[in-house]
Write an enzyme that holds these catalytic residues in place. Structure first.
Site, PDB file in Angstrom:
ATOM      1  N   GLY A   8       7.142  54.808 -10.449  1.00  0.00           N
ATOM      2  CA  GLY A   8       8.354  53.798 -10.456  1.00  0.00           C
ATOM      3  C   GLY A   8       9.672  54.436 -10.599  1.00  0.00           C
ATOM      4  N   ALA A  10      11.629  54.733 -13.582  1.00  0.00           N
ATOM      5  CA  ALA A  10      11.575  55.749 -14.483  1.00  0.00           C
ATOM      6  C   ALA A  10      10.962  57.260 -13.919  1.00  0.00           C
ATOM      7  CB  ALA A  10      10.909  55.134 -15.610  1.00  0.00           C
ATOM      8  N   SER A  37       7.809  48.697  -9.968  1.00  0.00           N
ATOM      9  CA  SER A  37       9.344  48.825  -9.654  1.00  0.00           C
ATOM     10  C   SER A  37       9.634  47.975  -8.237  1.00  0.00           C
ATOM     11  CB  SER A  37      10.063  50.036  -9.735  1.00  0.00           C
ATOM     12  OG  SER A  37       9.776  50.578 -10.907  1.00  0.00           O
ATOM     13  N   ARG A 256      14.598  33.743 -21.170  1.00  0.00           N
ATOM     14  CA  ARG A 256      13.383  33.380 -20.380  1.00  0.00           C
ATOM     15  C   ARG A 256      12.315  33.101 -21.587  1.00  0.00           C
ATOM     16  NH1 ARG A 256      12.726  38.960 -16.570  1.00  0.00           N
ATOM     17  NH2 ARG A 256      13.841  37.888 -14.823  1.00  0.00           N
ATOM     18  N   LEU A 354      15.553  47.305 -14.623  1.00  0.00           N
ATOM     19  CA  LEU A 354      15.775  48.360 -13.787  1.00  0.00           C
ATOM     20  C   LEU A 354      16.787  49.424 -14.137  1.00  0.00           C
ATOM     21  CD1 LEU A 354      15.685  46.650 -10.091  1.00  0.00           C
ATOM     22  CD2 LEU A 354      13.771  47.692 -11.683  1.00  0.00           C
TER      23      LEU A 354
END
Length: 487
Positions: A8, A10, A37, A256, A354
């Site tokens: 991903g 990272a 990702s 959220r 991200l």
């Protein structure tokens, strides 16, 4: 040789940051498929607007984190936002004009590529990795376990084409993502099953804040698995949450955790929950991925409200790391969602993930270049076989470790998982998470206890090792048995 597990953002950022030192990047999928990702829709948060600043972005992050953000980590990661956007542009990411707004942000700061931001960033990084002579990529390969004698990583077992082998290593970075695939309703790909966390736990690493799992409030509720998301950016552009009567029942741009609880509660009252985006002009052009997912399920968002429900989305907890991604185990690093960096606290601010993945991956990669070659060591025996079946774990996690939790349910979960934890990555991480959840006798951020509805006066992190979790689980079960007999 040094190894990165996970492809991903990272893992890819770490690999690029290690140039020119050789590194091997291992992924269970491919550079084009499998990483969470790739699925990220909304965007990447960065304080690049004329009315914005890293200080304002940091303040919003800390407010959303409900007392558990590490201010130093927040300041360090958020400050890099503008530079990260420029670095990604140089790598070929063609961001859209204008900035989006998402829940709990006080400014428009979401930089996006329509609703395919994660895909665009990951593809740009993957292209750079393919062109990098210092990176060797091994695809379709599962890392089964780490070898960490005396608390220092020395190698890893891999399984490629059903052929096991062992790779000695000078340093290892875990960038395997989160644990969302352990849930029945998840936005994550199948690889987000906690295997990286389980390997670190067996090696003796400290894990932190495992109980904090974020549920995205608006998954597309049409029976698909994984469940497509209706990005928060849609609510940021004016979509409303309504029920079957057309009544609006919550603030769509609250944090959220609050929106997820409101949706979950409304569903529990036997209402339908729908996201009405019919007032957004040019929906299909602005949100093509979401539009396609809806239409594949027979829904046209331009003229019909979209059925939604909360869905397991992001893990704020993970492997405890310092600012360079170092874990409590020598020569072992972690970055991205697999790590607990201190940025998110108890509740991640939308689109910070991200940014965190890129910054922490890059920082960990740079730190790994400073690790010297490991001394020779005795090669270990073959890794013990473990079950990949997550069906029982998924049932327990979904029922007892969801949006709402209580002691009774968590105790049942712990009793059923303890016998399985030695032979299953999923069972081990679910057990460790349940132990942390049962011991957090408060409600904070994404962790909501119906039997402990108020937050504690002091916000404290949880930290746990595998040995501590197994001991605590056994004690809880023993106590429950004695209480039952006494009753």
């Amino acid at each position: 040789m040094k190894h990165i597990i996970g492809a991903g953002i990272a893992g890819l950022a770490a690999a690029l940051a290690m140039a020119p030192e050789p590194v091997t990047l291992i992924t269970s999928g491919t550079l084009d498929h499998g990483a969470a990702s790739l699925w990220s829709q909304g965007g990447i948060a960065a304080a690049i607007g004329a009315d914005d600043s890293p200080a304002l972005h940091s303040a919003d992050t800390i407010a959303a984190g409900d007392g558990l953000c590490d201010p130093d980590a927040v300041s360090r990661i958020i400050a890099q936002g503008p530079a990260v956007i420029e670095a990604l542009r140089r790598l070929g990411v063609a961001f859209d004009e204008g900035l989006g707004l998402e829940a709990a942000h006080t400014r428009r700061r979401i930089v996006h590529v329509r609703d395919r931001t994660g895909l665009a960033i990951t593809q740009a990084l993957a292209t750079a990795v393919r062109a990098a002579s210092h990176v060797r990529v091994i695809e379709r390969t599962i890392v089964r376990d780490l070898h960490a004698p005396n608390g220092v990583v020395a190698g890893l077992w891999i399984d490629r084409d059903d052929t096991p082998s062992y790779l000695p290593s000078d340093a290892v970075l875990i960038a395997t993502g989160g644990i969302g695939a352990l849930y029945r309703h998840s936005s994550n790909p199948a690889g987000a099953n906690g295997s990286g966390l389980a390997g670190a736990a067996r090696a003796g690493a400290v894990l932190r804040d495992l109980e904090f799992i974020q549920f995205h409030p608006t998954g597309l509720d049409t029976g698909l698995t994984p469940m497509p998301l209706i990005s928060e950016a849609v609510r940021g552009e004016g979509a409303r949450l309504i029920d079957e009567t057309g009544a609006r029942f919550t603030d769509e741009l609250a944090p959220r955790d609050a929106v997820s609880r409101a949706v979950f509660h409304h569903l529990g009252l036997h209402h339908s929950v729908l996201l009405d985006a019919t007032g957004i002009s040019d929906f299909a052009a602005r949100f093509p991925t979401i539009d396609a997912a809806c239409k594949a399920s027979g829904i046209d968002p331009a003229v019909q409200p979209i059925p939604v429900r909360p869905v397991a989305h992001y893990h704020m907890g993970g492997i405890a790391v310092d600012a360079a991604g170092r874990t409590s185990i020598g020569r072992l690093f972690a970055a991205g969602e697999a790590a607990c960096t201190g940025l998110h606290g108890a509740n991640r601010l939308a689109s910070n993930s991200l940014l965190e993945a890129f910054v922490t991956g890059q920082d960990a990669g740079r730190a790994m270049t400073m690790v010297t070659a490991a001394p020779d060591h005795i090669w270990p025996r073959a890794a013990e076989p473990r079950s990949d079946d997550t069906s029982l774990v998924s049932d327990l996690v979904s029922r007892h470790l969801g949006v709402l939790r209580d002691h009774a349910g968590l105790a049942i979960m712990i009793a059923r998982l303890l016998p399985l934890a030695g032979g299953s990555d999923a069972a081990l991480i679910a057990l460790m998470t349940a132990v942390c959840a049962i011991d957090r006798t408060e409600s904070r951020g994404a962790h909501c206890r119906t039997d402990h509805a108020a937050p504690s006066a002091q916000a404290l992190h949880s930290s746990i090792t595998m040995r501590q979790a197994l001991s605590r689980a056994a004690t809880l079960i023993d106590t429950s048995i004695h209480v039952g007999r006494a009753a």
